[in-house]
Design a protein around this motif. Structure first.
Motif, PDB file in Angstrom:
ATOM      1  N   VAL A   1      43.327  45.408  36.513  1.00 30.81           N
ATOM      2  CA  VAL A   1      42.306  44.541  35.928  1.00 30.81           C
ATOM      3  C   VAL A   1      41.516  43.916  37.068  1.00 30.81           C
ATOM      4  N   LYS A   2      40.230  44.205  37.131  1.00 32.60           N
ATOM      5  CA  LYS A   2      39.390  43.661  38.194  1.00 32.60           C
ATOM      6  C   LYS A   2      39.049  42.205  37.914  1.00 32.60           C
ATOM      7  N   ARG A   3      38.601  41.527  38.968  1.00 34.85           N
ATOM      8  CA  ARG A   3      38.160  40.133  38.817  1.00 34.85           C
ATOM      9  C   ARG A   3      37.034  40.056  37.776  1.00 34.85           C
ATOM     10  N   GLY A   4      37.178  39.108  36.864  1.00 35.65           N
ATOM     11  CA  GLY A   4      36.158  38.925  35.833  1.00 35.65           C
ATOM     12  C   GLY A   4      36.275  39.868  34.655  1.00 35.65           C
ATOM     13  N   GLU A   5      37.278  40.753  34.671  1.00 26.14           N
ATOM     14  CA  GLU A   5      37.477  41.689  33.558  1.00 26.14           C
ATOM     15  C   GLU A   5      38.701  41.298  32.747  1.00 26.14           C
TER      16      GLU A   5
ATOM     17  N   ALA B   1      62.973  42.462  32.590  1.00 23.00           N
ATOM     18  CA  ALA B   1      61.728  43.189  32.818  1.00 23.00           C
ATOM     19  C   ALA B   1      61.692  43.622  34.269  1.00 23.00           C
ATOM     20  N   ASN B   2      60.958  44.666  34.529  1.00 19.80           N
ATOM     21  CA  ASN B   2      60.787  45.075  35.915  1.00 19.80           C
ATOM     22  C   ASN B   2      59.397  45.650  36.101  1.00 19.80           C
ATOM     23  N   GLY B   3      59.007  45.694  37.348  1.00 22.30           N
ATOM     24  CA  GLY B   3      57.692  46.204  37.684  1.00 22.30           C
ATOM     25  C   GLY B   3      57.035  45.304  38.701  1.00 22.30           C
ATOM     26  N   GLN B   4      55.817  45.635  39.033  1.00 21.91           N
ATOM     27  CA  GLN B   4      55.059  44.858  40.002  1.00 21.91           C
ATOM     28  C   GLN B   4      53.831  44.269  39.339  1.00 21.91           C
ATOM     29  N   VAL B   5      53.534  43.041  39.730  1.00 20.82           N
ATOM     30  CA  VAL B   5      52.322  42.361  39.280  1.00 20.82           C
ATOM     31  C   VAL B   5      51.716  41.725  40.512  1.00 20.82           C
ATOM     32  N   SER B   6      50.558  42.207  40.923  1.00 24.63           N
ATOM     33  CA  SER B   6      49.935  41.601  42.097  1.00 24.63           C
ATOM     34  C   SER B   6      48.498  41.215  41.791  1.00 24.63           C
ATOM     35  N   VAL B   7      48.095  40.117  42.396  1.00 24.07           N
ATOM     36  CA  VAL B   7      46.733  39.618  42.265  1.00 24.07           C
ATOM     37  C   VAL B   7      46.224  39.332  43.670  1.00 24.07           C
ATOM     38  N   ALA B   8      45.138  39.973  44.029  1.00 21.40           N
ATOM     39  CA  ALA B   8      44.528  39.795  45.350  1.00 21.40           C
ATOM     40  C   ALA B   8      45.560  39.958  46.470  1.00 21.40           C
ATOM     41  N   GLY B   9      46.409  40.957  46.319  1.00 22.77           N
ATOM     42  CA  GLY B   9      47.395  41.249  47.348  1.00 22.77           C
ATOM     43  C   GLY B   9      48.646  40.386  47.325  1.00 22.77           C
ATOM     44  N   VAL B  10      48.746  39.450  46.385  1.00 21.55           N
ATOM     45  CA  VAL B  10      49.926  38.588  46.264  1.00 21.55           C
ATOM     46  C   VAL B  10      50.826  39.150  45.168  1.00 21.55           C
ATOM     47  N   GLU B  11      52.051  39.510  45.530  1.00 17.78           N
ATOM     48  CA  GLU B  11      53.025  40.032  44.558  1.00 17.78           C
ATOM     49  C   GLU B  11      53.614  38.849  43.781  1.00 17.78           C
TER      50      GLU B  11
ATOM     51  N   ARG C   1      52.961  31.020  40.956  1.00 21.73           N
ATOM     52  CA  ARG C   1      52.144  32.175  40.544  1.00 21.73           C
ATOM     53  C   ARG C   1      50.707  31.796  40.232  1.00 21.73           C
ATOM     54  N   ARG C   2      50.507  30.561  39.835  1.00 20.74           N
ATOM     55  CA  ARG C   2      49.178  30.066  39.469  1.00 20.74           C
ATOM     56  C   ARG C   2      48.556  30.921  38.359  1.00 20.74           C
ATOM     57  N   ALA C   3      49.353  31.143  37.330  1.00 22.19           N
ATOM     58  CA  ALA C   3      48.876  31.861  36.151  1.00 22.19           C
ATOM     59  C   ALA C   3      48.445  30.826  35.121  1.00 22.19           C
TER      60      ALA C   3
END
Length: 196
Positions: A9-13, A42-52, A61-63
């Motif tokens: 998901v890109k920024r703003g999308e 649960a397992n997997g990776q979630v990264s935002v702007a290079g932060v896992e 996480r600042r979600a």
């Protein structure tokens, strides 16, 4: 397994995850936000702007998350409901109040700062909740059917506001819903899940 998902998901999308109640949509958001109930795994990776994110505690996480209910604090004024989310590096009550008032003006709620949240309409409460989330400087925005309790007219207006502000802030957004109109308004990728 409830939800298996591989998406970018890109920024703003916005990525919309659709499915019936019980299909794991809200559980997915809890995993992304870091507050998944321990009875689930649960397992997997979630990264935002290079932060896992999965390596971080929920508060790191600042979600930003919006729920079906706005969850405003009844003992605080409307402006204080927003100001409470301003990060601690912003010092001084006056500065924090000015930022909260600016956020209210941006949401079309100028002059509402001193009001009791219980005096607001459902749509106004939703806008205050959104501005509170945005004020917290989130890395991503999670939407847990935040429009479902609004009447049709308010739902359209609130959708527009939420997605416009998220785009302006450049936030990646994950929306969970069962409403096709929400998905159309989000105008992004759609992932459909079924009950296992």
């Amino acid at each position: 397994m409830l939800v298996a998902l591989d998406a970018r998901v890109k920024r703003g999308e916005t990525l919309t995850v659709m499915g019936p109640s019980g299909s794991g949509k809200s559980t997915l958001l809890a995993y992304l936000g870091g507050f998944l109930d321990p009875v689930f795994s649960a397992n997997g990776q979630v990264s935002v702007a290079g932060v896992e994110l999965t390596a971080l505690a929920a508060e790191k996480r600042r979600a930003g998350i919006l729920f079906q209910d706005p969850l405003l604090f009844p003992h605080l004024s409307v402006a204080d409901n927003i100001a409470i989310a301003i990060p601690e590096d912003v010092k001084g009550r006056k500065q924090r109040r000015m930022m909260a008032e600016a956020a209210l003006e941006d949401a079309g709620l100028a002059e509402f700062g001193d009001r009791d949240p219980d005096t607001l309409s459902g749509g106004q409460k939703a806008r205050v909740a959104l501005q509170r989330v945005l004020m917290s400087r989130p890395r991503l925005l999670l939407l847990d059917e935040p429009f479902s309790k609004l009447d049709a007219n308010l739902r359209d207006q609130t959708r527009q506001l939420v997605f416009d502000l998220a785009r302006r802030a450049g936030l990646p957004v994950v929306l969970v819903t069962h409403d096709e109109d929400d998905a159309r308004a989000a105008a992004g990728q759609v992932h459909k899940v079924d009950l296992a």
